[in-house]
Design an enzyme around this catalytic site. Structure first.
Site, PDB file in Angstrom:
ATOM      1  N   HIS A   1       0.858  -1.192   0.000  1.00  0.00           N
ATOM      2  CA  HIS A   1       0.000   0.000   0.000  1.00  0.00           C
ATOM      3  C   HIS A   1       0.890   1.236   0.000  1.00  0.00           C
ATOM      4  CE1 HIS A   1      -4.314  -1.243   1.288  1.00  0.00           C
ATOM      5  NE2 HIS A   1      -3.781  -2.147   0.473  1.00  0.00           N
TER       6      HIS A   1
ATOM      7  N   TYR B   1      -9.240   5.774   7.229  1.00  0.00           N
ATOM      8  CA  TYR B   1      -9.393   6.137   8.646  1.00  0.00           C
ATOM      9  C   TYR B   1     -10.398   7.281   8.674  1.00  0.00           C
ATOM     10  CZ  TYR B   1      -5.111   3.516   9.820  1.00  0.00           C
ATOM     11  OH  TYR B   1      -4.167   2.529  10.010  1.00  0.00           O
TER      12      TYR B   1
ATOM     13  N   PRO C   1      -4.784   0.737  18.523  1.00  0.00           N
ATOM     14  CA  PRO C   1      -4.520   0.189  17.182  1.00  0.00           C
ATOM     15  C   PRO C   1      -4.566   1.222  16.048  1.00  0.00           C
ATOM     16  CG  PRO C   1      -6.705  -0.416  17.919  1.00  0.00           C
ATOM     17  CD  PRO C   1      -6.048   0.279  19.072  1.00  0.00           C
TER      18      PRO C   1
ATOM     19  N   LYS D   1       0.527  -0.078  15.215  1.00  0.00           N
ATOM     20  CA  LYS D   1       1.910  -0.074  15.701  1.00  0.00           C
ATOM     21  C   LYS D   1       2.218  -1.212  16.686  1.00  0.00           C
ATOM     22  CE  LYS D   1       3.222   3.187  13.163  1.00  0.00           C
ATOM     23  NZ  LYS D   1       3.969   2.700  11.982  1.00  0.00           N
TER      24      LYS D   1
ATOM     25  N   TYR E   1       3.897   6.515   9.930  1.00  0.00           N
ATOM     26  CA  TYR E   1       3.014   5.397   9.568  1.00  0.00           C
ATOM     27  C   TYR E   1       3.818   4.243   8.949  1.00  0.00           C
ATOM     28  CZ  TYR E   1      -1.327   3.046   8.317  1.00  0.00           C
ATOM     29  OH  TYR E   1      -2.358   2.135   8.241  1.00  0.00           O
TER      30      TYR E   1
END
Ligand code: APR
Ligand code: PHB
Length: 389
Positions: A72, A200, A292, A296, A384
Site C-alpha cells: 500500500h 481512517y 490500534p 503499531k 506510519y
C-alpha cells in the site's frame, strides 16, 4: 532441560526472536500457555512496516508474505464527507504491506516446526527465577508435571497479561498508562474492501476504519462504547453505523455481508520501564501497548526483537554485552515514538465524551492542516511507514 534463551510466549514476538536466534545457531525454547490453534485464532491488525518485513526475510519466513501481501503506497483520511490521501511513496519512497498479523504468526510457527524449533504448549505456572543472577531458570508445568528450564537469558514475550513484567520488582519498574474512553468493534466479512486503500474516518458519530486482508476479505471497525458487547450489535446495525461514519460516496460502494468474526477491543497506551532486569528482557506487548490507530502493536514488537536479537548475537558471537546492556534504552526510544504517534492519531480521529465545541474545532483544524500541509503529511507518512530502528 537447558537452553541458551528461554522465551516465554509463543506469539509473534517470541516466535520471531526464536527463529532469528536459530539462524545464528543460538538455541531457544518457547513456552506457550495456549495451544497453537488458539494462538492462531486471534484476529489482529494487518499492516506491516518494512522493518518487520526485513526481519521476516532474515528469519527465512517471508515467502508467503511477499506472495500474498498487498503493498500500500498510501492511506485515506476522511472527515465527514471530505477525504484526502497521505501518499507514503511521495513522502518516504516506502510502502507498507497489508498482510494479516495472524498470518505472520502462522508463517513463524511453520518455520519453527520446519527447523525443529522447541515449543512447549499448554504451559502453566510459569515462574522465572534468578533473573537478577547469572543463572536464571524457569519453572513451569505441563499437564501437572513440573519442569525446570535452565538458561542464559529469559525473553519475556508473553504479552500484556503475562508473568514476565510482573517478575521485575515494583521498586525497579515504572509503568505509564492511558485508558481511552471507548473501544473498537471490529468485524471480518468475506466481502470486497470498500476501497483499495485503508480509510481512517473521523465522524461526529465516532471513528471508523475500513481495512482488508485480501480482495475478498474485509476488516471494518467502528468506535464503540466500553459498555458495548459484540452481541449488542447485529450485522445490519454495524453496517448501517459504518455507512454513517464514512463519506457518502464510499458508503454507496460498501458491499456488506455476514460477519465471520465480531469482537470488541479496548484501547490503551501503556509502557513499562525498564525493559530489562538482569538477564530478563521484555519484548512486545509484555512491555508496551498502543491503541490500534496506526497498527503499531506488532511493528513496535518487531523493533524490540531486532534490538534483543542483535544484542544476544553480539553476546554469543563476540562475547560483548554492549547490545544487551543498551537494549532497554534503544527499544524504549522507539517505543515512545510509536506511543506518541498512536496517541496523536487516536486523538485526531476519535470522538471523546468530554470533548467541547472548541475541542471539536481543534480536531477539524488539525485534520485540515494535515490535508493542506506537505510537511505535516510527510511527518505522518514517516511515522506510519515506521521510524528507523
Ligand atoms: N506463560 C506462557 N505463555 C504466556 C503466558 C504465560 N504466563 N502469558 C501469556 N502467554 C502467551 C500468550 O498466550 C500469547 O500467545 O504469550 C503470547 C503473547 O503474544 P501476544 O499477546 O500476541 O504478544 P506479542 O507476541 O508481543 O505480539 C505483539 O502482535 O499480533 C500483534 O498487535 C498484536 O500487539 C500485538 C503484537
Ligand atoms: C486491521 O486491518 O485490522 C488494521 C489496520 C490498520 C489499523 C488497525 C487495524 O490501524
Amino acid at each position: 532441560m537447558k537452553t541458551q534463551v528461554a522465551i516465554i510466549g509463543g506469539g509473534p514476538s517470541g516466535l520471531l526472536l526464536a527463529q532469528l536466534l536459530h539462524t545464528r545457531g543460538i538455541d531457544s525454547v518457547v513456552l506457550e500457555r495456549k495451544t497453537k490453534d488458539y494462538v492462531l485464532s486471534r484476529i489482529r491488525a494487518g499492516v506491516l512496516e518494512q522493518g518487520l518485513i526485513k526481519l521476516m526475510q532474515e528469519a527465512g519466513c517471508a515467502t508467503r508474505l511477499h506472495a500474498e501481501g498487498i503493498p500500500h503506497d498510501g492511506t485515506l483520511i476522511s472527515y465527514g464527507d471530505e477525504m484526502f490521501r497521505i501518499d507514503f511513496t511521495e513522502h518516504t519512497g516506502t510502502p507498507v504491506m497489508v498482510y494479516g498479523q495472524t498470518e505472520v504468526t502462522r508463517d513463524l510457527y511453520e518455520a519453527r516446526e520446519k527447523t525443529g524449533g522447541k515449543i512447549e504448549f499448554n504451559v502453566e505456572d510459569v515462574v522465572i527465577h534468578g533473573a537478577d543472577t547469572d543463572t536464571p531458570h524457569v519453572y513451569y508445568t505441563v499437564d501437572g508435571t513440573a519442569h525446570r528450564l535452565d538458561c542464559d537469558f529469559v525473553a519475556g514475550c508473553d504479552g500484556f497479561h503475562g508473568v514476565s513484567r510482573q517478575t521485575i520488582p515494583l521498586d525497579v519498574r515504572k509503568e505509564y498508562e492511558k485508558i481511552y474512553p471507548f473501544g473498537w468493534l471490529g468485524i471480518l466479512s468475506e466481502t470486497p474492501p470498500v476501497n483499495h486503500e485503508l480509510i481512517y474516518a473521523n465522524s461526529p458519530r465516532g471513528f471508523a476504519l475500513c481495512s482488508m486482508r485480501n480482495e475478498n476479505l474485509s476488516r471494518y471497525y467502528i468506535q464503540c462504547s466500553l459498555s458495548d458487547k459484540p452481541e449488542d450489535w447485529t450485522d445490519e446495525a454495524f453496517w448501517q453505523e459504518l455507512k454513517r461514519r464514512i463519506p457518502a460516496d464510499q458508503a454507496a460502494n460498501l458491499v456488506t455481508g455476514p460477519s465471520i468474526e465480531k469482537s470488541i477491543a479496548p484501547l490503551r497506551s501503556f509502557v513499562t520501564e525498564p525493559m530489562r532486569w538482569g538477564r530478563l528482557f521484555l519484548c512486545g506487548d509484555a512491555a508496551h501497548i498502543v491503541p490500534p490507530t496506526g497498527a503499531k502493536g506488532l511493528n513496535t514488537a518487531a523493533s524490540d526483537v531486532h534490538y534483543l536479537y542483535n544484542g544476544l548475537r553480539d553476546f554469543y558471537e563476540n562475547n560483548s554485552t554492549e547490545g544487551i546492556d543498551t537494549y532497554s534504552q534503544k527499544a524504549l526510544a522507539r517505543v515512545w515514538k510509536a506511543e506518541r504517534f498512536s496517541w496523536w492519531f487516536s486523538s485526531l480521529m476519535h470522538t471523546y465524551p468530554d470533548q467541547s465545541e472548541f475541542d471539536l474545532k481543534m480536531q477539524v483544524a488539525e485534520i485540515e492542516f494535515l490535508r493542506s500541509n506537505k510537511a505535516a503529511q510527510k511527518s505522518m507518512a514517516e511515522n506510519y511507514i515506521g521510524l528507523p530502528y
